[in-house]
Design an enzyme around this catalytic site. Structure first.
Site, PDB file in Angstrom:
ATOM      1  N   ASN A   9       0.867  -1.171   0.000  1.00 22.38           N
ATOM      2  CA  ASN A   9       0.000   0.000   0.000  1.00 22.38           C
ATOM      3  C   ASN A   9       0.908   1.226   0.000  1.00 22.38           C
ATOM      4  O   ASN A   9       1.488   1.575   1.030  1.00 22.38           O
ATOM      5  CB  ASN A   9      -0.887  -0.042   1.255  1.00 22.38           C
ATOM      6  CG  ASN A   9      -1.695   1.221   1.437  1.00 22.38           C
ATOM      7  OD1 ASN A   9      -1.772   2.069   0.547  1.00 22.38           O
ATOM      8  ND2 ASN A   9      -2.314   1.359   2.609  1.00 22.38           N
ATOM      9  N   TRP A  10       1.036   1.840  -1.152  1.00 21.27           N
ATOM     10  CA  TRP A  10       1.982   2.961  -1.274  1.00 21.27           C
ATOM     11  C   TRP A  10       1.451   4.233  -0.622  1.00 21.27           C
ATOM     12  O   TRP A  10       2.182   5.204  -0.473  1.00 21.27           O
ATOM     13  CB  TRP A  10       2.275   3.241  -2.744  1.00 21.27           C
ATOM     14  CG  TRP A  10       2.982   2.138  -3.468  1.00 21.27           C
ATOM     15  CD1 TRP A  10       3.326   0.907  -2.969  1.00 21.27           C
ATOM     16  CD2 TRP A  10       3.450   2.165  -4.823  1.00 21.27           C
ATOM     17  NE1 TRP A  10       3.961   0.176  -3.936  1.00 21.27           N
ATOM     18  CE2 TRP A  10       4.052   0.914  -5.077  1.00 21.27           C
ATOM     19  CE3 TRP A  10       3.391   3.116  -5.846  1.00 21.27           C
ATOM     20  CZ2 TRP A  10       4.610   0.610  -6.319  1.00 21.27           C
ATOM     21  CZ3 TRP A  10       3.946   2.808  -7.073  1.00 21.27           C
ATOM     22  CH2 TRP A  10       4.553   1.562  -7.307  1.00 21.27           C
ATOM     23  N   LYS A  11       0.173   4.252  -0.303  1.00 21.62           N
ATOM     24  CA  LYS A  11      -0.460   5.456   0.263  1.00 21.62           C
ATOM     25  C   LYS A  11      -0.187   6.655  -0.653  1.00 21.62           C
ATOM     26  O   LYS A  11      -0.064   6.483  -1.861  1.00 21.62           O
ATOM     27  CB  LYS A  11       0.001   5.683   1.699  1.00 21.62           C
ATOM     28  CG  LYS A  11      -0.158   4.408   2.540  1.00 21.62           C
ATOM     29  CD  LYS A  11       0.003   4.621   4.002  1.00 21.62           C
ATOM     30  CE  LYS A  11      -0.196   3.290   4.728  1.00 21.62           C
ATOM     31  NZ  LYS A  11      -0.082   3.392   6.171  1.00 21.62           N
ATOM     32  N   HIS A  95      -9.434   0.906   4.785  1.00 22.44           N
ATOM     33  CA  HIS A  95      -8.168   1.116   5.493  1.00 22.44           C
ATOM     34  C   HIS A  95      -8.407   2.050   6.679  1.00 22.44           C
ATOM     35  O   HIS A  95      -9.231   2.966   6.597  1.00 22.44           O
ATOM     36  CB  HIS A  95      -7.125   1.716   4.541  1.00 22.44           C
ATOM     37  CG  HIS A  95      -5.765   1.757   5.141  1.00 22.44           C
ATOM     38  ND1 HIS A  95      -5.380   2.769   5.995  1.00 22.44           N
ATOM     39  CD2 HIS A  95      -4.714   0.907   5.054  1.00 22.44           C
ATOM     40  CE1 HIS A  95      -4.135   2.517   6.406  1.00 22.44           C
ATOM     41  NE2 HIS A  95      -3.712   1.403   5.844  1.00 22.44           N
ATOM     42  N   GLU A  97      -6.845   4.495   7.775  1.00 24.01           N
ATOM     43  CA  GLU A  97      -6.690   5.932   7.473  1.00 24.01           C
ATOM     44  C   GLU A  97      -7.961   6.482   6.822  1.00 24.01           C
ATOM     45  O   GLU A  97      -8.350   7.629   7.065  1.00 24.01           O
ATOM     46  CB  GLU A  97      -5.448   6.144   6.595  1.00 24.01           C
ATOM     47  CG  GLU A  97      -4.182   6.001   7.420  1.00 24.01           C
ATOM     48  CD  GLU A  97      -2.961   5.507   6.666  1.00 24.01           C
ATOM     49  OE1 GLU A  97      -2.938   5.572   5.423  1.00 24.01           O
ATOM     50  OE2 GLU A  97      -2.015   5.052   7.338  1.00 24.01           O
ATOM     51  N   GLU A 167      -5.273  -5.040  10.644  1.00 27.23           N
ATOM     52  CA  GLU A 167      -4.293  -3.971  10.821  1.00 27.23           C
ATOM     53  C   GLU A 167      -4.587  -3.209  12.107  1.00 27.23           C
ATOM     54  O   GLU A 167      -5.416  -2.285  12.113  1.00 27.23           O
ATOM     55  CB  GLU A 167      -4.361  -3.005   9.639  1.00 27.23           C
ATOM     56  CG  GLU A 167      -3.971  -3.637   8.314  1.00 27.23           C
ATOM     57  CD  GLU A 167      -3.405  -2.586   7.355  1.00 27.23           C
ATOM     58  OE1 GLU A 167      -2.300  -2.792   6.873  1.00 27.23           O
ATOM     59  OE2 GLU A 167      -4.060  -1.559   7.134  1.00 27.23           O
ATOM     60  N   GLY A 173       2.461   2.395  10.648  1.00 24.77           N
ATOM     61  CA  GLY A 173       3.368   3.522  10.470  1.00 24.77           C
ATOM     62  C   GLY A 173       4.071   3.964  11.749  1.00 24.77           C
ATOM     63  O   GLY A 173       4.665   5.033  11.793  1.00 24.77           O
ATOM     64  N   SER A 213       3.477  -1.909  10.304  1.00 26.51           N
ATOM     65  CA  SER A 213       4.926  -1.913  10.517  1.00 26.51           C
ATOM     66  C   SER A 213       5.585  -3.254  10.174  1.00 26.51           C
ATOM     67  O   SER A 213       6.509  -3.691  10.862  1.00 26.51           O
ATOM     68  CB  SER A 213       5.264  -1.481  11.943  1.00 26.51           C
ATOM     69  OG  SER A 213       4.828  -0.144  12.160  1.00 26.51           O
ATOM     70  N   GLY A 234       2.901  -1.089   4.230  1.00 26.52           N
ATOM     71  CA  GLY A 234       2.942   0.320   3.850  1.00 26.52           C
ATOM     72  C   GLY A 234       4.371   0.738   3.560  1.00 26.52           C
ATOM     73  O   GLY A 234       4.911   0.503   2.485  1.00 26.52           O
ATOM     74  N   GLY A 235       5.013   1.354   4.555  1.00 24.78           N
ATOM     75  CA  GLY A 235       6.349   1.933   4.389  1.00 24.78           C
ATOM     76  C   GLY A 235       7.349   1.031   3.677  1.00 24.78           C
ATOM     77  O   GLY A 235       8.047   1.468   2.751  1.00 24.78           O
TER      78      GLY A 235
HETATM   79  P1  PGA Z   1       2.892   0.410   7.534  1.00 29.94           P
HETATM   80  O1  PGA Z   1       1.431   0.567   6.908  1.00 29.94           O
HETATM   81  O2  PGA Z   1       3.472  -0.882   6.995  1.00 29.94           O
HETATM   82  O3  PGA Z   1       3.663   1.612   7.049  1.00 29.94           O
HETATM   83  O4  PGA Z   1       2.736   0.369   9.008  1.00 29.94           O
HETATM   84  C1  PGA Z   1       0.588  -0.541   6.769  1.00 29.94           C
HETATM   85  C2  PGA Z   1      -0.741  -0.121   6.197  1.00 29.94           C
HETATM   86  O5  PGA Z   1      -1.229   0.955   6.561  1.00 29.94           O
HETATM   87  O6  PGA Z   1      -1.351  -0.829   5.380  1.00 29.94           O
END
Ligand code: PGA
Length: 258
Positions: A9-11, A95, A97, A167, A173, A213, A234-235
């Site tokens: 997930n590149w956001k 998600h 967010e 999640e 994050g 994470s 994500g990251g």
């Molecule tokens: P993260 O994000 O790996 O940067 O914690 C995961 C996600 O939000 O899907």
């Protein structure tokens, strides 16, 4: 045997199309032939360029969100038909967010995932508790409600076409990942919830990713858990080497070979 699935997930990252293309080009070379489903979810504007870079590749394209109507006066929204048209096979739904920053509810999640299924997209449906909820011992209740309401009125057949992602919001994050035991506990709960509602075959078949994470360093231990079928990253999905290492870890943890 559930085939492992790793999604990136590149956001709202990757400032230019060239960066996105460079990332998937490198990724293609390093994950070729790995027996794991691999998905990348770039921001909307780069979907077409990334789709082109992925042609004839086993890496699938996904989007980070969608709207539930196929077309019309919905300024700023993107429809499932548009996503399918640009080459998406997956779409992230609900998600945290989206839930926390954009007010998305379980009812919205349900409409979005039904729309994804209607147009042949595989929804990756996210659930998970906040830190405050975990500290109040509400994790199970929160996840139960998200599964019940988010997946409301899904048939057993539809259930077989979705992917779930656990999640925990406090792990996203933050660098503070759930321990393998914490992840396994909630994944097992989710599988039980699926069993109660859709039966044993559905529960055995559904893939549940862990997200929050995930890194190349902790992926193997998380993915070794029996009910952790993959990761939503994500990251660490923004670096080809780190993401490829997570994909390799999934193959290793699940004992799958090409
Ligand atoms: P993260 O994000 O790996 O940067 O914690 C995961 C996600 O939000 O899907």
């Amino acid at each position: 045997m559930r085939r492992p699935i790793i999604a990136g997930n590149w956001k709202m990252n990757m400032a230019a199309a060239q960066e996105a293309v460079a990332l998937v080009t490198q990724l293609r070379a390093s994950v070729n032939g790995v027996p794991v489903d691999v998905v990348v979810c770039p921001p909307f504007p780069w979907l077409a360029s990334v789709a082109q870079s992925l042609s004839n590749s086993s890496i699938a394209l996904g989007a980070q969100d969608l709207f539930w109507e196929p077309q019309g006066a919905f300024t700023g929204e993107v429809s499932p038909t548009m996503l399918a048209g640009v080459g998406c096979r997956y779409v992230i739904v609900g998600h945290s967010e989206r839930r926390q920053l954009f007010g998305e509810t379980d009812a919205n999640v349900n409409k979005k995932l039904q729309a994804a299924l209607r147009y042949g997209l595989t929804p990756i449906v996210c659930v998970g508790e906040t830190l405050a909820q975990r500290e109040r011992n509400e994790t199970a209740a929160v996840v139960r409600e998200q599964v019940r309401d988010g997946l409301a009125s899904l048939s057993e057949q539809d259930l077989g076409k979705i992917v779930l992602a656990y999640e925990p919001v406090w792990a996203i994050g933050t660098g503070r990942t759930a321990t393998p035991e914490q992840a396994q506990e909630v994944h097992a709960l989710i599988r039980r919830l699926v069993q109660e509602r859709w039966g044993g075959a559905a529960a055995q078949g559904i893939r549940v990713q862990y997200g929050g994470s995930v890194t190349a360093a902790n992926a193997l231990e998380l993915l070794r858990q029996p009910d952790v079928d993959g990761a939503l990253v994500g990251g660490a999905s923004l670096k080809a080497d780190a993401f490829a290492a997570i994909i390799q870890a999934a193959a290793q943890a699940k004992g799958v070979t090409a």
